[in-house]
Scaffold this motif. Structure first.
Motif, short mmCIF file in Angstrom:
data_model
loop_
_atom_site.label_atom_id
_atom_site.label_comp_id
_atom_site.label_asym_id
_atom_site.label_seq_id
_atom_site.Cartn_x
_atom_site.Cartn_y
_atom_site.Cartn_z
N VAL A 239 2.38 -11.90 3.68
CA VAL A 239 3.30 -11.46 2.87
C VAL A 239 3.14 -10.16 2.42
CG1 VAL A 239 5.13 -11.79 1.03
CG2 VAL A 239 4.87 -13.50 2.91
N VAL A 240 1.87 -9.99 1.43
CA VAL A 240 1.49 -9.12 0.75
C VAL A 240 0.97 -7.79 1.58
CG1 VAL A 240 -0.73 -8.49 -0.62
CG2 VAL A 240 0.53 -10.58 -1.16
N VAL A 241 0.35 -8.19 2.69
CA VAL A 241 0.26 -7.04 3.46
C VAL A 241 1.14 -6.47 4.14
CG1 VAL A 241 -1.29 -6.41 5.56
CG2 VAL A 241 -2.43 -7.84 4.05
N PHE A 242 2.18 -7.19 4.67
CA PHE A 242 3.26 -6.73 5.34
C PHE A 242 4.25 -5.98 4.42
CE2 PHE A 242 2.83 -9.38 9.46
CZ PHE A 242 1.81 -8.65 10.04
N ASP A 243 4.29 -6.45 3.18
CA ASP A 243 5.08 -5.89 2.32
C ASP A 243 4.81 -4.47 2.19
OD1 ASP A 243 7.27 -7.62 1.50
OD2 ASP A 243 6.18 -8.47 0.11
N LYS A 244 3.44 -4.05 1.96
CA LYS A 244 2.84 -2.72 1.95
C LYS A 244 3.14 -1.90 3.29
CE LYS A 244 0.79 0.12 -0.99
NZ LYS A 244 1.45 0.39 -2.21
N GLU A 247 6.66 -0.84 3.07
CA GLU A 247 6.76 0.14 2.06
C GLU A 247 6.29 1.70 2.49
OE1 GLU A 247 5.11 1.40 -2.30
OE2 GLU A 247 5.12 -0.85 -1.77
N ASN A 248 5.18 1.52 3.34
CA ASN A 248 4.59 2.87 3.48
C ASN A 248 5.38 3.36 4.96
OD1 ASN A 248 2.67 2.45 1.71
ND2 ASN A 248 1.00 2.49 2.75
N THR A 249 5.78 2.73 5.85
CA THR A 249 6.59 3.25 7.08
C THR A 249 7.93 3.24 6.72
OG1 THR A 249 6.88 0.72 7.52
CG2 THR A 249 4.83 1.67 8.38
N ALA A 267 -1.66 1.19 4.71
CA ALA A 267 -1.26 0.01 3.93
C ALA A 267 -2.30 -1.09 4.20
CB ALA A 267 -0.11 -0.51 4.50
N ALA A 268 -3.11 -1.15 5.33
CA ALA A 268 -4.20 -2.06 5.30
C ALA A 268 -5.42 -1.82 4.53
CB ALA A 268 -4.62 -2.43 6.87
N ASN A 269 -5.56 -0.44 4.49
CA ASN A 269 -6.74 0.06 3.46
C ASN A 269 -6.48 -0.27 2.15
OD1 ASN A 269 -9.18 1.97 4.59
ND2 ASN A 269 -7.24 1.62 6.05
N GLN A 270 -5.27 0.02 1.52
CA GLN A 270 -4.55 -0.24 0.07
C GLN A 270 -4.51 -1.75 -0.22
OE1 GLN A 270 -1.01 1.84 0.61
NE2 GLN A 270 -1.44 3.63 -0.19
#
Length: 397
Positions: A239-244, A247-249, A267-270
């Motif tokens: 959930v945390v990763v896909f939320d980012k 947001e980025n896409t 997003a994966a890097n962040q």
């Protein structure tokens, strides 16, 4: 820059470029500026993930699981610890008395409450009496009043029917939890994200179960509880990763310099450092449980819970970043508007790169040929009414 372009949009729309020579590993890790190529190296991570799944499935299929007495049924014998007793001595006494080895022998508790727990296949009443007498003659355990007593050795029998019921209830609990998790993911995310998150969940489940099979620890109710716990952790991390990623896409299809995959990689890097911190903080109490509860206090039941949680959290952190995100990009780039947008952006970059190559080739050719001197015939014609310059040629008579 075009007159109609906006410097803000151009800055946002600038493609991610790695400059590993300017930033160190830890700087890229903490800043999360897209320096790690996760999506572009997805084949490598797919290979690692496939290898882990194959090893896990082979271990499950060949070695299987060591089911605890609560699942398989059997007889449990508990002997209070006395003197210099050891698991090997207890196992030898059992083997000599019955002619076969026990399933497991482990020390539980510490100090005055320490005891040795023997788990074996179901024993008859005569076998139970035989092994109880052999253990008393060898170690002379004392009861709660301090007197040597044969009754200090407790014998408990768990029937196969009870073990089958426990197994069935554990499987039902696991299936229901996974189904509810899938429903939540399907509602929480859009379709492609749901597919990637569910695949990550199944990947974590298979690999954790495979490592548990390889190590050979007993499958106990505590292990099942730990497995359900780490599946919840994997869901949280996804959930945390896909939320980012979401947001980025957002709005990326309206841009012309970044692809969906590049934004997902950012997003994966962040979220990479956040996942590492969460995992480290989560496994520290588990390591403490392994060291203190198992090695110092000898609470063997906590060993099963600690192992499944330790493995599950590490595999979950890996799968949410290095498996779920690349899988999402792969699904997105196979069809639909994201695939068309990616082809458009890459084609534009290819044309721009070719134009730069042609321009550089022209500059090199110009530098090699040198400056061109103008000829006399190329000199500009005099303006009307201008006075002639230079020497006059005299007429010859």
């Amino acid at each position: 820059m075009n007159k109609n372009s906006s410097p803000v949009l151009d800055a946002v729309d600038e493609p991610i470029r790695e400059e590993p020579g300017q930033h160190g590993f830890f700087e890229r890790l903490y800043t999360g500026t897209g320096g790690f190529r996760i999506v572009s190296r997805r084949r490598l991570y797919y290979g690692i993930s496939a290898a882990l799944v194959v090893i896990a499935l082979l271990s499950i299929g060949i070695r299987g699981f060591t089911l605890g007495i609560d699942f398989a049924g059997g007889t449990r014998i508990q002997v209070p610890a006395t003197g210099q007793m050891s698991t090997d001595q207890v196992s030898d006494v059992y083997s000599k008395a019955l002619g076969h080895s026990p399933v497991t022998v482990q020390k539980v508790g510490s100090g005055a409450a320490a005891s040795y727990e023997i788990r074996s296949d179901t024993l008859t009443a005569q076998q139970q009496d035989t092994v109880q007498g052999a253990l008393f003659d060898a170690f002379h355990p004392k009861d709660s009043s301090g007197a040597e007593s044969r009754n200090a050795i407790s014998v408990a029998e768990i029937s196969e029917t009870w073990g089958g019921q426990i197994t069935r209830k554990a499987l039902i609990a696991l299936v229901v939890f996974v189904l509810l998790t899938m429903v939540y993911i399907a509602i929480r995310f859009e379709r492609d994200m749901s597919i990637a998150a569910i695949a990550s969940l199944l990947f974590n489940l298979i690999v954790t179960a495979g490592i548990y099979s390889i190590v050979g620890f007993e499958v106990t109710p505590a292990a099942v509880i730990g497995l359900l716990t780490i599946l919840g952790y994997v869901l949280y991390d996804n959930v945390v990763v896909f939320d980012k990623v979401e947001e980025n896409t957002r709005g990326v299809l309206h841009l012309t310099r970044r692809t969906y995959g590049e934004q997902a990689n950012l997003a994966a890097n962040q979220t990479l450092m956040r996942s590492i911190n969460t995992t480290v903080i989560g496994i520290l109490p588990i390591i403490g449980m392994l060291v203190i509860a198992v090695w110092l206090l000898g609470v063997g039941t906590l060993k099963d819970l600690a192992l499944v949680q330790l493995v599950g959290m590490i595999v979950g952190a890996y799968s949410s970043i290095f498996f779920a995100v690349p899988l999402l990009v792969t699904i997105k780039e196979r069809y639909g508007p994201v695939a068309a947008h990616t082809r458009k952006v890459l084609a534009k970059r290819s044309n721009a790169a070719q134009a730069r190559i042609r321009e550089a080739a022209a500059e090199r050719a110009s530098a090699i040929s040198g400056p061109v001197r103008p000829r006399e015939s190329d000199s500009p014609a005099p303006r009307p009414g201008a006075r002639p310059s230079g020497k006059r040629h005299k007429r010859r008579h």
